[in-house]
Motif scaffolding. Structure first.
Motif, PDB file in Angstrom:
ATOM      1  N   ILE A 211      17.047  -0.216 -10.106  1.00  0.00           N
ATOM      2  CA  ILE A 211      15.784  -0.034  -9.400  1.00  0.00           C
ATOM      3  C   ILE A 211      15.479   1.702  -8.991  1.00  0.00           C
ATOM      4  O   ILE A 211      14.524   2.172  -9.227  1.00  0.00           O
ATOM      5  CB  ILE A 211      15.413  -0.761  -8.466  1.00  0.00           C
ATOM      6  CG1 ILE A 211      15.154  -2.184  -9.024  1.00  0.00           C
ATOM      7  CG2 ILE A 211      14.118  -0.656  -7.787  1.00  0.00           C
ATOM      8  CD1 ILE A 211      15.051  -3.421  -7.990  1.00  0.00           C
ATOM      9  N   LEU A 212      16.641   2.010  -8.213  1.00  0.00           N
ATOM     10  CA  LEU A 212      16.388   3.312  -7.675  1.00  0.00           C
ATOM     11  C   LEU A 212      16.392   4.384  -8.702  1.00  0.00           C
ATOM     12  O   LEU A 212      17.202   4.577  -9.794  1.00  0.00           O
ATOM     13  CB  LEU A 212      17.674   3.451  -6.772  1.00  0.00           C
ATOM     14  CG  LEU A 212      17.606   2.254  -5.580  1.00  0.00           C
ATOM     15  CD1 LEU A 212      19.018   2.500  -4.908  1.00  0.00           C
ATOM     16  CD2 LEU A 212      16.536   2.495  -4.735  1.00  0.00           C
ATOM     17  N   SER A 213      15.593   5.383  -8.545  1.00  0.00           N
ATOM     18  CA  SER A 213      15.524   6.433  -9.345  1.00  0.00           C
ATOM     19  C   SER A 213      16.720   7.526  -9.042  1.00  0.00           C
ATOM     20  O   SER A 213      17.246   8.235 -10.146  1.00  0.00           O
ATOM     21  CB  SER A 213      14.094   7.401  -9.126  1.00  0.00           C
ATOM     22  OG  SER A 213      14.168   7.822  -7.996  1.00  0.00           O
ATOM     23  N   THR A 214      17.184   7.563  -8.025  1.00  0.00           N
ATOM     24  CA  THR A 214      18.154   8.507  -7.445  1.00  0.00           C
ATOM     25  C   THR A 214      19.014   7.768  -6.125  1.00  0.00           C
ATOM     26  O   THR A 214      18.373   6.969  -5.530  1.00  0.00           O
ATOM     27  CB  THR A 214      18.051   9.861  -7.264  1.00  0.00           C
ATOM     28  OG1 THR A 214      19.104  10.358  -7.256  1.00  0.00           O
ATOM     29  CG2 THR A 214      17.242   9.997  -6.083  1.00  0.00           C
ATOM     30  N   ILE A 215      20.140   7.979  -5.935  1.00  0.00           N
ATOM     31  CA  ILE A 215      20.838   7.683  -4.584  1.00  0.00           C
ATOM     32  C   ILE A 215      21.162   9.049  -3.906  1.00  0.00           C
ATOM     33  O   ILE A 215      22.138   9.742  -4.348  1.00  0.00           O
ATOM     34  CB  ILE A 215      21.950   6.792  -4.657  1.00  0.00           C
ATOM     35  CG1 ILE A 215      21.336   5.534  -5.247  1.00  0.00           C
ATOM     36  CG2 ILE A 215      22.454   6.719  -3.291  1.00  0.00           C
ATOM     37  CD1 ILE A 215      22.473   4.327  -5.523  1.00  0.00           C
ATOM     38  N   ALA A 216      20.576   9.701  -3.054  1.00  0.00           N
ATOM     39  CA  ALA A 216      20.778  10.886  -2.194  1.00  0.00           C
ATOM     40  C   ALA A 216      21.979  10.476  -1.229  1.00  0.00           C
ATOM     41  O   ALA A 216      22.124   9.181  -0.736  1.00  0.00           O
ATOM     42  CB  ALA A 216      19.441  11.338  -1.330  1.00  0.00           C
ATOM     43  N   THR A 217      22.976  11.560  -1.001  1.00  0.00           N
ATOM     44  CA  THR A 217      23.841  11.161  -0.111  1.00  0.00           C
ATOM     45  C   THR A 217      23.672  11.874   1.193  1.00  0.00           C
ATOM     46  O   THR A 217      24.558  11.847   2.145  1.00  0.00           O
ATOM     47  CB  THR A 217      25.227  11.546  -0.803  1.00  0.00           C
ATOM     48  OG1 THR A 217      25.218  12.947  -1.068  1.00  0.00           O
ATOM     49  CG2 THR A 217      25.548  10.578  -1.953  1.00  0.00           C
ATOM     50  N   THR A 218      22.714  12.748   1.349  1.00  0.00           N
ATOM     51  CA  THR A 218      22.328  13.268   2.514  1.00  0.00           C
ATOM     52  C   THR A 218      20.951  13.445   2.684  1.00  0.00           C
ATOM     53  O   THR A 218      20.177  13.048   1.593  1.00  0.00           O
ATOM     54  CB  THR A 218      22.965  14.738   2.601  1.00  0.00           C
ATOM     55  OG1 THR A 218      22.147  15.563   1.528  1.00  0.00           O
ATOM     56  CG2 THR A 218      24.335  14.954   2.104  1.00  0.00           C
ATOM     57  N   LEU A 219      20.464  13.713   4.032  1.00  0.00           N
ATOM     58  CA  LEU A 219      19.010  13.624   4.097  1.00  0.00           C
ATOM     59  C   LEU A 219      18.342  14.783   3.523  1.00  0.00           C
ATOM     60  O   LEU A 219      17.194  14.750   2.931  1.00  0.00           O
ATOM     61  CB  LEU A 219      18.632  13.635   5.841  1.00  0.00           C
ATOM     62  CG  LEU A 219      18.781  12.541   6.545  1.00  0.00           C
ATOM     63  CD1 LEU A 219      18.706  12.773   8.209  1.00  0.00           C
ATOM     64  CD2 LEU A 219      17.721  11.529   6.189  1.00  0.00           C
ATOM     65  N   ASP A 220      19.327  16.004   3.655  1.00  0.00           N
ATOM     66  CA  ASP A 220      18.464  17.069   2.732  1.00  0.00           C
ATOM     67  C   ASP A 220      18.400  16.805   1.327  1.00  0.00           C
ATOM     68  O   ASP A 220      17.228  17.133   0.716  1.00  0.00           O
ATOM     69  CB  ASP A 220      19.616  18.444   3.043  1.00  0.00           C
ATOM     70  CG  ASP A 220      19.637  18.862   4.301  1.00  0.00           C
ATOM     71  OD1 ASP A 220      18.608  18.743   5.142  1.00  0.00           O
ATOM     72  OD2 ASP A 220      20.357  19.718   4.721  1.00  0.00           O
TER      73      ASP A 220
ATOM     74  N   LEU B 194      12.771  -3.668  -1.444  1.00  0.00           N
ATOM     75  CA  LEU B 194      13.234  -3.177  -2.687  1.00  0.00           C
ATOM     76  C   LEU B 194      12.641  -4.107  -4.050  1.00  0.00           C
ATOM     77  O   LEU B 194      11.909  -3.373  -4.809  1.00  0.00           O
ATOM     78  CB  LEU B 194      14.557  -2.832  -2.942  1.00  0.00           C
ATOM     79  CG  LEU B 194      14.945  -1.936  -4.107  1.00  0.00           C
ATOM     80  CD1 LEU B 194      14.570  -0.553  -4.300  1.00  0.00           C
ATOM     81  CD2 LEU B 194      16.661  -1.980  -4.190  1.00  0.00           C
ATOM     82  N   GLY B 195      12.980  -5.137  -4.045  1.00  0.00           N
ATOM     83  CA  GLY B 195      12.269  -6.071  -5.030  1.00  0.00           C
ATOM     84  C   GLY B 195      10.877  -6.225  -5.059  1.00  0.00           C
ATOM     85  O   GLY B 195      10.258  -5.943  -6.258  1.00  0.00           O
ATOM     86  N   ILE B 196      10.153  -6.275  -3.789  1.00  0.00           N
ATOM     87  CA  ILE B 196       8.707  -6.324  -3.872  1.00  0.00           C
ATOM     88  C   ILE B 196       8.132  -4.939  -4.428  1.00  0.00           C
ATOM     89  O   ILE B 196       7.128  -4.946  -5.155  1.00  0.00           O
ATOM     90  CB  ILE B 196       8.267  -6.376  -2.436  1.00  0.00           C
ATOM     91  CG1 ILE B 196       8.592  -8.251  -1.940  1.00  0.00           C
ATOM     92  CG2 ILE B 196       6.900  -6.279  -2.342  1.00  0.00           C
ATOM     93  CD1 ILE B 196       8.185  -8.135  -0.667  1.00  0.00           C
TER      94      ILE B 196
ATOM     95  N   THR C  59       0.767  -1.191   0.032  1.00  0.00           N
ATOM     96  CA  THR C  59       0.078   0.001   0.014  1.00  0.00           C
ATOM     97  C   THR C  59       0.727   1.243   0.012  1.00  0.00           C
ATOM     98  O   THR C  59       0.199   2.175   0.044  1.00  0.00           O
ATOM     99  CB  THR C  59      -0.854   0.100   1.332  1.00  0.00           C
ATOM    100  OG1 THR C  59      -0.043  -0.004   2.517  1.00  0.00           O
ATOM    101  CG2 THR C  59      -1.818  -1.146   1.228  1.00  0.00           C
ATOM    102  N   CYS C  60       2.245   0.986  -0.037  1.00  0.00           N
ATOM    103  CA  CYS C  60       3.054   2.378   0.317  1.00  0.00           C
ATOM    104  C   CYS C  60       3.057   2.956  -1.293  1.00  0.00           C
ATOM    105  O   CYS C  60       2.825   2.260  -2.431  1.00  0.00           O
ATOM    106  CB  CYS C  60       4.401   2.139   0.623  1.00  0.00           C
ATOM    107  SG  CYS C  60       5.482   1.287  -0.560  1.00  0.00           S
ATOM    108  N   ASP C  61       3.348   4.227  -1.193  1.00  0.00           N
ATOM    109  CA  ASP C  61       3.538   5.131  -2.376  1.00  0.00           C
ATOM    110  C   ASP C  61       4.650   5.194  -3.024  1.00  0.00           C
ATOM    111  O   ASP C  61       4.862   5.363  -4.306  1.00  0.00           O
ATOM    112  CB  ASP C  61       2.835   6.716  -2.386  1.00  0.00           C
ATOM    113  CG  ASP C  61       1.268   6.421  -1.954  1.00  0.00           C
ATOM    114  OD1 ASP C  61       0.530   5.810  -2.593  1.00  0.00           O
ATOM    115  OD2 ASP C  61       1.063   6.740  -0.561  1.00  0.00           O
ATOM    116  N   LEU C  62       5.924   5.041  -2.348  1.00  0.00           N
ATOM    117  CA  LEU C  62       7.200   5.168  -2.300  1.00  0.00           C
ATOM    118  C   LEU C  62       8.136   4.547  -1.274  1.00  0.00           C
ATOM    119  O   LEU C  62       7.532   4.467  -0.182  1.00  0.00           O
ATOM    120  CB  LEU C  62       7.271   6.999  -2.040  1.00  0.00           C
ATOM    121  CG  LEU C  62       8.839   7.218  -2.329  1.00  0.00           C
ATOM    122  CD1 LEU C  62       9.544   7.193  -3.431  1.00  0.00           C
ATOM    123  CD2 LEU C  62       8.780   8.691  -1.539  1.00  0.00           C
ATOM    124  N   LEU C  63       9.272   4.039  -1.940  1.00  0.00           N
ATOM    125  CA  LEU C  63      10.204   3.179  -0.909  1.00  0.00           C
ATOM    126  C   LEU C  63      11.413   3.952  -1.002  1.00  0.00           C
ATOM    127  O   LEU C  63      11.870   4.305  -1.933  1.00  0.00           O
ATOM    128  CB  LEU C  63      10.452   1.782  -1.484  1.00  0.00           C
ATOM    129  CG  LEU C  63      11.301   0.887  -0.517  1.00  0.00           C
ATOM    130  CD1 LEU C  63      10.584  -0.423  -0.264  1.00  0.00           C
ATOM    131  CD2 LEU C  63      12.654   0.897  -1.215  1.00  0.00           C
TER     132      LEU C  63
END
Length: 151
Positions: A123-132, A91-93, A70-74
């Protein structure tokens, strides 16, 4: 409201504390979250209180898979020597059900995300390196979900 599932390692106090920080930042940005250590339950604590381990494993698996459906984003936390096995399954699910997936990697052992397994980075649209950076990137999902009439 958009729900973000936080897939992350949760096996020591430092990991759990970081996950709570990620969760807090996503809440501040306007997301509802599912954090397995909080919302599914703490398996080690449940077993320590006398619950049967097999029952606990089945309960946690069911709770987490239900939330993934039911999530919209992982959001996948990639920190650690290698990404957490359970987070990889989550992630695979999410990928199999076409849920957008974003990575967060603050761990410098695999700097710039260039040494992650291609099955994860694909799979990942991006990989952020900070919380911001993560919050800035995922905030676009809030705008998109609001304009599409969120679940």
């Amino acid at each position: 409201m958009t729900t973000a599932y936080i897939a992350a390692p949760l096996f020591n106090d430092a990991e759990k504390a970081f996950n709570l920080t990620v969760d807090s930042r996503l809440h501040e940005a306007g997301f509802r979250t599912y954090l397995p250590q909080r919302d599914g339950g703490d398996g080690a604590a449940m077993v320590a209180r006398g619950a049967e381990p097999g029952t606990v494993r089945a309960q946690l698996f069911t709770a987490d898979v239900t939330a993934l459906r039911t999530c919209d984003l992982l959001i996948m936390v990639l920190d650690g020597r290698v990404p957490d096995e359970g987070a990889c399954v989550e992630l695979g699910i999410a990928y199999a059900q076409n849920t957008p997936c974003v990575g967060l990697q603050t761990d410098a052992r695999r700097f710039s995300g260039t040494n992650n397994n291609l099955m994860i980075t694909g799979i990942l649209s991006t990989i952020a390196t900070t919380l911001d950076e993560l919050v800035a990137h995922v905030s676009q999902y809030l705008v998109l979900s609001e304009s599409a009439g969120d679940r």
